[in-house]
Design an enzyme around this catalytic site. Structure first.
Site, PDB file in Angstrom:
ATOM      1  N   LYS A 295      17.153   3.682   0.911  1.00 43.49           N
ATOM      2  CA  LYS A 295      18.024   3.544   2.094  1.00 43.49           C
ATOM      3  C   LYS A 295      19.158   2.604   1.722  1.00 43.49           C
ATOM      4  CE  LYS A 295      14.615   2.639   5.391  1.00 43.49           C
ATOM      5  NZ  LYS A 295      14.147   2.237   6.735  1.00 43.49           N
TER       6      LYS A 295
ATOM      7  N   ARG B  62      -0.181   6.962   7.372  1.00 42.69           N
ATOM      8  CA  ARG B  62      -0.062   7.057   5.913  1.00 42.69           C
ATOM      9  C   ARG B  62      -0.548   8.406   5.403  1.00 42.69           C
ATOM     10  NH1 ARG B  62       1.068   1.884   3.949  1.00 42.69           N
ATOM     11  NH2 ARG B  62       0.132   0.156   5.075  1.00 42.69           N
TER      12      ARG B  62
ATOM     13  N   ASP C  78       3.596   3.714   6.471  1.00 45.60           N
ATOM     14  CA  ASP C  78       2.895   3.502   7.748  1.00 45.60           C
ATOM     15  C   ASP C  78       3.804   2.994   8.853  1.00 45.60           C
ATOM     16  OD1 ASP C  78       3.367   0.889   6.663  1.00 45.60           O
ATOM     17  OD2 ASP C  78       1.865   0.116   8.044  1.00 45.60           O
TER      18      ASP C  78
ATOM     19  N   LYS D 114       0.809  -1.201   0.000  1.00 40.51           N
ATOM     20  CA  LYS D 114       0.000   0.000   0.000  1.00 40.51           C
ATOM     21  C   LYS D 114       0.845   1.254   0.000  1.00 40.51           C
ATOM     22  CE  LYS D 114      -3.211  -2.207   3.204  1.00 40.51           C
ATOM     23  NZ  LYS D 114      -3.688  -2.151   4.597  1.00 40.51           N
ATOM     24  N   GLY D 115       2.081   1.145   0.474  1.00 39.10           N
ATOM     25  CA  GLY D 115       2.903   2.326   0.746  1.00 39.10           C
ATOM     26  C   GLY D 115       3.047   3.317  -0.388  1.00 39.10           C
TER      27      GLY D 115
ATOM     28  N   GLU E 284       7.589   2.642  -6.467  1.00 40.31           N
ATOM     29  CA  GLU E 284       7.727   2.105  -5.113  1.00 40.31           C
ATOM     30  C   GLU E 284       7.909   3.237  -4.104  1.00 40.31           C
ATOM     31  OE1 GLU E 284       7.023   0.104  -3.057  1.00 40.31           O
ATOM     32  OE2 GLU E 284       8.482  -1.483  -2.730  1.00 40.31           O
ATOM     33  N   ASP E 285       7.522   2.972  -2.871  1.00 36.25           N
ATOM     34  CA  ASP E 285       7.687   4.001  -1.837  1.00 36.25           C
ATOM     35  C   ASP E 285       9.123   4.073  -1.329  1.00 36.25           C
ATOM     36  OD1 ASP E 285       7.479   1.497  -0.641  1.00 36.25           O
ATOM     37  OD2 ASP E 285       6.080   2.116   0.922  1.00 36.25           O
TER      38      ASP E 285
ATOM     39  N   PHE F  39      13.634   4.677  10.433  1.00 35.52           N
ATOM     40  CA  PHE F  39      12.302   4.204  10.079  1.00 35.52           C
ATOM     41  C   PHE F  39      11.423   5.429   9.864  1.00 35.52           C
ATOM     42  CE2 PHE F  39       8.088   2.450  10.474  1.00 35.52           C
ATOM     43  CZ  PHE F  39       8.212   1.322   9.687  1.00 35.52           C
TER      44      PHE F  39
ATOM     45  N   ASP G 237      14.575  -0.664   0.828  1.00 32.84           N
ATOM     46  CA  ASP G 237      15.274  -0.837   2.104  1.00 32.84           C
ATOM     47  C   ASP G 237      16.304  -1.959   1.929  1.00 32.84           C
ATOM     48  OD1 ASP G 237      15.693  -0.522   4.882  1.00 32.84           O
ATOM     49  OD2 ASP G 237      14.194  -2.030   5.361  1.00 32.84           O
TER      50      ASP G 237
HETATM   51  P1  5GP Z   1      12.668  -4.119   1.342  1.00 31.89           P
HETATM   52  O1  5GP Z   1      12.158  -5.373   0.734  1.00 31.89           O
HETATM   53  O2  5GP Z   1      13.432  -3.231   0.397  1.00 31.89           O
HETATM   54  O3  5GP Z   1      13.447  -4.392   2.596  1.00 31.89           O
HETATM   55  O4  5GP Z   1      11.429  -3.384   1.922  1.00 31.89           O
HETATM   56  C1  5GP Z   1      10.620  -2.592   1.217  1.00 31.89           C
HETATM   57  C2  5GP Z   1       9.348  -2.354   1.983  1.00 31.89           C
HETATM   58  O5  5GP Z   1       9.579  -2.293   3.394  1.00 31.89           O
HETATM   59  C3  5GP Z   1       8.797  -1.020   1.607  1.00 31.89           C
HETATM   60  O6  5GP Z   1       7.959  -1.115   0.491  1.00 31.89           O
HETATM   61  C4  5GP Z   1       8.071  -0.617   2.869  1.00 31.89           C
HETATM   62  O7  5GP Z   1       6.774  -1.143   2.858  1.00 31.89           O
HETATM   63  C5  5GP Z   1       8.858  -1.262   3.983  1.00 31.89           C
HETATM   64  N1  5GP Z   1       9.801  -0.320   4.609  1.00 31.89           N
HETATM   65  C6  5GP Z   1      11.136  -0.287   4.513  1.00 31.89           C
HETATM   66  N2  5GP Z   1      11.663   0.737   5.204  1.00 31.89           N
HETATM   67  C7  5GP Z   1      10.614   1.393   5.741  1.00 31.89           C
HETATM   68  C8  5GP Z   1      10.511   2.575   6.559  1.00 31.89           C
HETATM   69  O8  5GP Z   1      11.478   3.257   6.939  1.00 31.89           O
HETATM   70  N3  5GP Z   1       9.244   2.940   6.896  1.00 31.89           N
HETATM   71  C9  5GP Z   1       8.138   2.245   6.508  1.00 31.89           C
HETATM   72  N4  5GP Z   1       6.959   2.713   6.908  1.00 31.89           N
HETATM   73  N5  5GP Z   1       8.209   1.145   5.742  1.00 31.89           N
HETATM   74  C10 5GP Z   1       9.433   0.724   5.366  1.00 31.89           C
END
Ligand code: 5GP
Length: 182
Positions: free
Chosen positions: A135, A169, A163, A47-48, A103-104, A156, A107
């Site tokens: 990040k 959100r 969220d 949803k992000g 994408e939001d 974070f 990470d």
């Molecule tokens: P990844 O697979 O790259 O580790 O994670 C991506 C997803 O993790 C993002 O789409 C998001 O939903 C969540 N995420 C990663 N870092 C953050 C953060 O700092 N805040 C929030 N709210 N969600 C995060």
């Protein structure tokens, strides 16, 4: 400045609405110029990314279509589970499109790495990834977005679609989450 319950989780504002608007305007212009005349499908990872998608698609001034997917790697709180689940898939046949994944935040990179792999198997004409936030210091898999609007430290963050346990959100800016509130 900080007022009401919605701001309880905000430690500090990292990126203002104005800064986000400016970067999205630039990104929309770039996308419009490089994809002009081609069938574009913007794919938002829910949803992000829903807020970013809504603003980015309106900053693009050439025809484009939109689609949604749900991929999750965080379930609640601030700890990643390390498991990626596709809980809702696209309805379009992407072989007819230049696909741009919207994408939001990137990470660890696991979510997008898996989503990109999955979508490439469906033979889109081309596939690129644009993320609002990156990040890089948290990366576990070797994945880099084609376009990233802001690079942030290992914090974070909440707001502008992002969220913490489904809250925040609707904040109009990106903020560092106040873990003391958890
Ligand atoms: P990844 O697979 O790259 O580790 O994670 C991506 C997803 O993790 C993002 O789409 C998001 O939903 C969540 N995420 C990663 N870092 C953050 C953060 O700092 N805040 C929030 N709210 N969600 C995060």
């Amino acid at each position: 400045m900080m007022k009401g319950e919605l701001e309880n989780g905000v430690k500090r504002v990292l990126i203002t609405k104005e800064e986000i608007d400016q970067k999205i305007k630039e990104a929309g212009k770039k996308i419009s110029e490089s994809y002009d005349g081609r069938p574009i499908l913007l794919v938002s990872i829910l949803k992000g990314a829903f807020v970013f998608m809504a603003d980015l698609c309106r900053a693009i001034d050439v025809p484009c279509e939109i689609g949604f997917m749900c991929a999750k790697s965080y379930y609640s709180g601030t700890v990643s589970s390390g498991i990626v689940q596709i809980t809702m898939d696209l309805e379009q046949d992407i072989s007819k499109y230049h696909v741009i994944i919207v994408e939001d935040i990137v990470d660890t990179g696991r979510t997008l790495n898996d989503v990109v792999k999955l979508l490439k198997e469906r033979n889109p004409i081309s596939l690129k990834v644009v993320t609002l936030l990156d990040k890089p210091s948290r990366r576990i898999v070797d994945f880099n977005p084609d376009m990233s609007l802001f690079t942030i430290d290992d914090l974070f963050v909440i707001g502008y679609g992002l969220d913490c346990a489904e809250k925040y959100r609707n904040l109009p800016y990106i903020a560092e989450y106040n873990t003391e509130n958890a």
